[in-house]
Write a protein that holds these residues in place. Sequence first.
Motif, short mmCIF file in Angstrom:
data_model
loop_
_atom_site.label_atom_id
_atom_site.label_comp_id
_atom_site.label_asym_id
_atom_site.label_seq_id
_atom_site.Cartn_x
_atom_site.Cartn_y
_atom_site.Cartn_z
N ARG A 131 54.78 25.38 -12.97
CA ARG A 131 55.57 26.61 -13.00
C ARG A 131 56.23 26.95 -11.67
O ARG A 131 57.11 27.81 -11.63
CB ARG A 131 54.69 27.78 -13.43
CG ARG A 131 54.06 27.60 -14.80
CD ARG A 131 53.32 28.86 -15.23
NE ARG A 131 52.74 28.72 -16.57
CZ ARG A 131 52.15 29.69 -17.24
NH1 ARG A 131 52.04 30.90 -16.68
NH2 ARG A 131 51.65 29.50 -18.43
N LYS A 163 56.33 30.43 -7.00
CA LYS A 163 56.42 31.87 -7.27
C LYS A 163 55.39 32.29 -8.30
O LYS A 163 54.70 33.31 -8.12
CB LYS A 163 57.83 32.21 -7.77
CG LYS A 163 58.03 33.69 -8.04
CD LYS A 163 59.44 34.00 -8.51
CE LYS A 163 59.61 35.49 -8.81
NZ LYS A 163 60.98 35.79 -9.30
N GLN A 164 55.27 31.53 -9.38
CA GLN A 164 54.27 31.84 -10.40
C GLN A 164 52.85 31.63 -9.86
O GLN A 164 51.93 32.40 -10.18
CB GLN A 164 54.49 30.97 -11.64
CG GLN A 164 55.76 31.26 -12.40
CD GLN A 164 55.65 32.54 -13.20
OE1 GLN A 164 54.58 32.90 -13.68
NE2 GLN A 164 56.76 33.25 -13.36
N GLN A 182 51.82 34.67 -7.88
CA GLN A 182 51.41 35.78 -8.74
C GLN A 182 49.97 35.57 -9.23
O GLN A 182 49.18 36.51 -9.27
CB GLN A 182 52.35 35.89 -9.93
CG GLN A 182 53.75 36.36 -9.58
CD GLN A 182 54.63 36.53 -10.82
OE1 GLN A 182 54.12 36.51 -11.93
NE2 GLN A 182 55.92 36.70 -10.62
N LYS A 239 61.44 28.66 -18.16
CA LYS A 239 61.38 30.12 -18.13
C LYS A 239 59.99 30.60 -18.50
O LYS A 239 59.37 30.12 -19.43
CB LYS A 239 62.41 30.70 -19.10
CG LYS A 239 63.87 30.45 -18.71
CD LYS A 239 64.82 31.12 -19.69
CE LYS A 239 66.27 30.88 -19.29
NZ LYS A 239 67.22 31.53 -20.24
N TYR A 240 59.55 31.57 -17.71
CA TYR A 240 58.24 32.17 -17.96
C TYR A 240 58.38 33.69 -17.83
O TYR A 240 59.25 34.19 -17.13
CB TYR A 240 57.21 31.68 -16.93
CG TYR A 240 56.87 30.22 -17.06
CD1 TYR A 240 55.90 29.79 -17.95
CD2 TYR A 240 57.51 29.28 -16.27
CE1 TYR A 240 55.58 28.45 -18.06
CE2 TYR A 240 57.20 27.93 -16.36
CZ TYR A 240 56.23 27.52 -17.26
OH TYR A 240 55.92 26.20 -17.36
N SER A 241 57.48 34.37 -18.48
CA SER A 241 57.42 35.82 -18.32
C SER A 241 57.00 36.13 -16.89
O SER A 241 56.20 35.40 -16.29
CB SER A 241 56.43 36.43 -19.32
OG SER A 241 56.18 37.77 -19.00
N GLU A 242 57.51 37.20 -16.34
CA GLU A 242 57.21 37.58 -14.97
C GLU A 242 55.74 37.92 -14.78
O GLU A 242 55.23 37.90 -13.65
CB GLU A 242 58.08 38.77 -14.55
CG GLU A 242 59.55 38.45 -14.38
CD GLU A 242 59.80 37.50 -13.22
OE1 GLU A 242 59.08 37.60 -12.22
OE2 GLU A 242 60.71 36.66 -13.32
N THR A 243 55.07 38.24 -15.87
CA THR A 243 53.67 38.67 -15.76
C THR A 243 52.67 37.65 -16.31
O THR A 243 51.46 37.91 -16.27
CB THR A 243 53.47 40.01 -16.50
OG1 THR A 243 53.82 39.85 -17.88
CG2 THR A 243 54.34 41.10 -15.88
N ASP A 244 53.14 36.52 -16.82
CA ASP A 244 52.24 35.54 -17.42
C ASP A 244 51.18 35.05 -16.43
O ASP A 244 49.98 35.08 -16.72
CB ASP A 244 53.03 34.34 -17.96
CG ASP A 244 53.54 34.59 -19.37
OD1 ASP A 244 53.19 35.64 -19.95
OD2 ASP A 244 54.30 33.75 -19.89
N SER A 245 51.62 34.57 -15.28
CA SER A 245 50.69 34.03 -14.29
C SER A 245 49.80 35.12 -13.70
O SER A 245 48.64 34.87 -13.35
CB SER A 245 51.47 33.32 -13.17
OG SER A 245 52.15 32.20 -13.69
#
Length: 240
Positions: free
Chosen positions: A34, A37-38, A41, A100-106
């Motif tokens: 990911r 950045k991920q 988080q 693409k991933y959700s900003e809050t997934d990780s």
Amino acid sequence: MLFLTFFIGLIANFIGYVPPGNINLTLVKVAINRGIKQALQFIIAFSIVEFFFTYIIMHGAKWLSSQVKLDIVIDWVMVILFTVMGIITWRHRKKPPESKYSETDSFKYGILLGFLNPVQIPFWIITGTYLITHEWILAGQFALVIFSFGSAAGAFLCLFIYAHFARYIQSKFALSNRLINTAIAVLFFAFAAYHVVKRVYLAIEPPVKPRSAYLNVRRLPDGHALAFFSNSKSSPPYAQ
């Protein structure tokens, strides 16, 4: 003294996360699949939970250390955890990383694994008890808060290095995501097998019964008394 308390917490937990385990291996997978950045988080969320986790365990270290079945429960929880994570990683090893991933997934993932981290319980029971007993840190409320902040900072620093090192190794040796995910899955299964073998061995191995020692006294011809320890009340002294 408070700075020393913070520093000791940082160093102790930094060292605690150096050996490969479910947290840092998961982070390696997040960083590679990911991106940094991920991964950052994930690290931030996990470190926040680590602060509360450390504080609670340090407060309950005396009670937890008296629970004789705690190590058995932790081992079997780790077996389940490593097996599930190994299966998930193995099944997704061939899938290309999503763009693409959700900003809050990780972030949510980091919080979840922060709570699913039972191996930290015996770590802080042993380490925390040692540090408090030898007066390396104070046992007061505020001191434990500072220590827990140091613990969270140590986890953050170690995992941050892990994430960047994983990205470096991947780029340096041009390793595919499939190869890395396969290796991580194998490690998860190996750790699960280790805990199973450990529990089976301890279940089969008969416990060592403590032997009683008795203090015996013999009167010598010159009138002096000879005292000695033996396993029975009537054993002769070793000098005879």
